[in-house]
Scaffold this motif. Structure first.
Motif, PDB file in Angstrom:
ATOM      1  N   VAL A  32       0.757  -1.252   0.096  1.00  0.00           N
ATOM      2  CA  VAL A  32      -0.108  -0.031  -0.051  1.00  0.00           C
ATOM      3  C   VAL A  32       0.482   1.400   0.038  1.00  0.00           C
ATOM      4  CG1 VAL A  32      -1.757   1.278   1.088  1.00  0.00           C
ATOM      5  CG2 VAL A  32      -1.692  -1.288   1.234  1.00  0.00           C
ATOM      6  N   ILE A  33       2.043   1.268   0.573  1.00  0.00           N
ATOM      7  CA  ILE A  33       2.911   2.220   0.609  1.00  0.00           C
ATOM      8  C   ILE A  33       3.195   2.914  -0.750  1.00  0.00           C
ATOM      9  CG2 ILE A  33       5.100   0.972   0.533  1.00  0.00           C
ATOM     10  CD1 ILE A  33       6.175   2.884   2.597  1.00  0.00           C
ATOM     11  N   ASN A  38      -6.080   7.282  -6.253  1.00  0.00           N
ATOM     12  CA  ASN A  38      -7.119   6.323  -6.760  1.00  0.00           C
ATOM     13  C   ASN A  38      -7.122   4.826  -6.105  1.00  0.00           C
ATOM     14  OD1 ASN A  38      -8.433   8.031  -8.519  1.00  0.00           O
ATOM     15  ND2 ASN A  38      -7.137   7.356 -10.240  1.00  0.00           N
ATOM     16  N   ASP A  39      -5.873   4.385  -6.066  1.00  0.00           N
ATOM     17  CA  ASP A  39      -5.679   2.979  -5.245  1.00  0.00           C
ATOM     18  C   ASP A  39      -6.090   3.273  -3.702  1.00  0.00           C
ATOM     19  OD1 ASP A  39      -4.375   1.876  -7.401  1.00  0.00           O
ATOM     20  OD2 ASP A  39      -2.462   2.642  -7.124  1.00  0.00           O
ATOM     21  N   VAL A  40      -5.873   4.237  -3.431  1.00  0.00           N
ATOM     22  CA  VAL A  40      -5.993   4.312  -1.757  1.00  0.00           C
ATOM     23  C   VAL A  40      -7.594   4.545  -1.641  1.00  0.00           C
ATOM     24  CG1 VAL A  40      -5.958   5.876   0.108  1.00  0.00           C
ATOM     25  CG2 VAL A  40      -3.873   5.395  -1.030  1.00  0.00           C
ATOM     26  N   LEU A  41      -8.375   5.125  -2.605  1.00  0.00           N
ATOM     27  CA  LEU A  41      -9.915   5.035  -2.538  1.00  0.00           C
ATOM     28  C   LEU A  41     -10.229   3.719  -2.729  1.00  0.00           C
ATOM     29  CD1 LEU A  41     -10.479   8.409  -4.522  1.00  0.00           C
ATOM     30  CD2 LEU A  41     -10.929   7.946  -2.157  1.00  0.00           C
ATOM     31  N   ALA A 117      -3.297   7.883   2.080  1.00  0.00           N
ATOM     32  CA  ALA A 117      -3.705   7.311   2.922  1.00  0.00           C
ATOM     33  C   ALA A 117      -3.731   8.180   4.220  1.00  0.00           C
ATOM     34  CB  ALA A 117      -2.943   6.091   3.286  1.00  0.00           C
ATOM     35  N   LEU A 118      -3.051   8.723   4.720  1.00  0.00           N
ATOM     36  CA  LEU A 118      -3.063   9.709   5.854  1.00  0.00           C
ATOM     37  C   LEU A 118      -3.675  10.820   5.579  1.00  0.00           C
ATOM     38  CD1 LEU A 118       0.798  10.033   6.638  1.00  0.00           C
ATOM     39  CD2 LEU A 118      -0.729   9.189   8.139  1.00  0.00           C
TER      40      LEU A 118
END
Length: 270
Positions: A32-33, A38-41, A117-118
């Motif tokens: 995930v880092i 869009n990936d984080v959503l 993400a933060l």
């Protein structure tokens, strides 16, 4: 033990309607880092609810069995190592608010290596504050851990002790990216976190139960080997190699996650 919950309506509306989260499941080894917005959503709509359910269920059961753990504390401190979008923090805060009515304030330190993400985590926490009668003090920071040296630097920066330390589905990323070379990542992270516990404090590790193609080992077995080598007490854990949790929300009913989890304490703590 409770293992099936509904995502609160306000939280469901926030992540899917206001923040634009999407349900998009992936079975690959995730890092995930490295993800973009869009990936984080996609992560927010898929794995945030799962982490919420896992955290809420595990801590609700633990607090029910151990009601004296924080019974007299008006202030509780939390450290999340690899917080992502914060599902586990919201689940923990919900369980705490329902279990300890004397609790008035929670101080949170949340670290993650993905800025997107933060940003989502901060938005969720700001909304959560409107739904509880608890004072929340949050410090979130973008921190990348690439090797042993970075851990030693972080150890010098974080001076305080914490009542609860959590790490959800983060250590598997260190394994996948071989950031501790051939060493057991669970051992090194446990040895880093245990000295940061306050008296009667505890650490909860939650991770996926897959076979990791990089380490060529099942992660629950790797976790147990690492924790045994870290010389800690395992005070509460799932039976067998995994436990299923179900979360229902507007985009999915009874979405199942299977994780391995362990609550650990220092050896000198009963």
């Amino acid at each position: 033990m409770l293992n099936s919950v509904y995502l609160p309506k306000w939280l469901d509306h926030l992540i899917f309607e206001k923040l634009g989260a999407k349900y998009c499941r992936s079975n690959s080894d995730m890092t995930v880092i490295d993800w973009d917005k869009n990936d984080v959503l996609n992560y927010l709509g898929t794995y945030f609810p799962r982490s919420y359910a896992e955290s809420y269920c595990i801590f609700s059961e633990f607090f029910k069995i151990n009601p004296e753990q924080f019974a007299d504390k008006k202030e509780i401190s939390i450290f999340d190592f690899g917080c992502g979008t914060g599902g586990e923090i919201i689940g923990l805060l919900t369980a705490l608010s329902q279990s300890y009515l004397k609790m008035k304030k929670v101080k949170i330190v949340a670290l993650d290596g993905n800025n997107h993400a933060l940003q989502q985590y901060d938005k969720v926490l700001q909304e959560f504050k409107k739904h509880v009668c608890i004072q929340l003090e949050n410090h979130s920071a973008h921190v990348c851990i690439d090797d042993f040296y970075d851990l030693s630097i972080l150890s010098n920066v974080i001076k305080r002790k914490f009542d609860i330390i959590i790490s959800f589905k983060a250590i598997c990323e260190f394994v996948t990216k071989q950031q501790f070379e051939q060493e057991n990542a669970y051992k090194h992270i446990a040895e880093f976190l245990l000295p940061k516990l306050a008296p009667s404090g505890m650490v909860l590790f939650v991770d996926v139960t897959t076979y990791n193609n990089t380490s060529q080992e099942w992660l629950p077995k790797m976790m147990d080997k690492g924790l045994m080598a870290a010389n800690c007490n395992i005070t509460f854990r799932n039976e067998g190699y995994n436990q299923s949790f179900l979360i229902s929300h507007s985009h999915r009913g009874n979405d199942e996650s299977k994780v391995a989890w362990r609550i650990i304490t220092k050896k000198d703590v009963a």
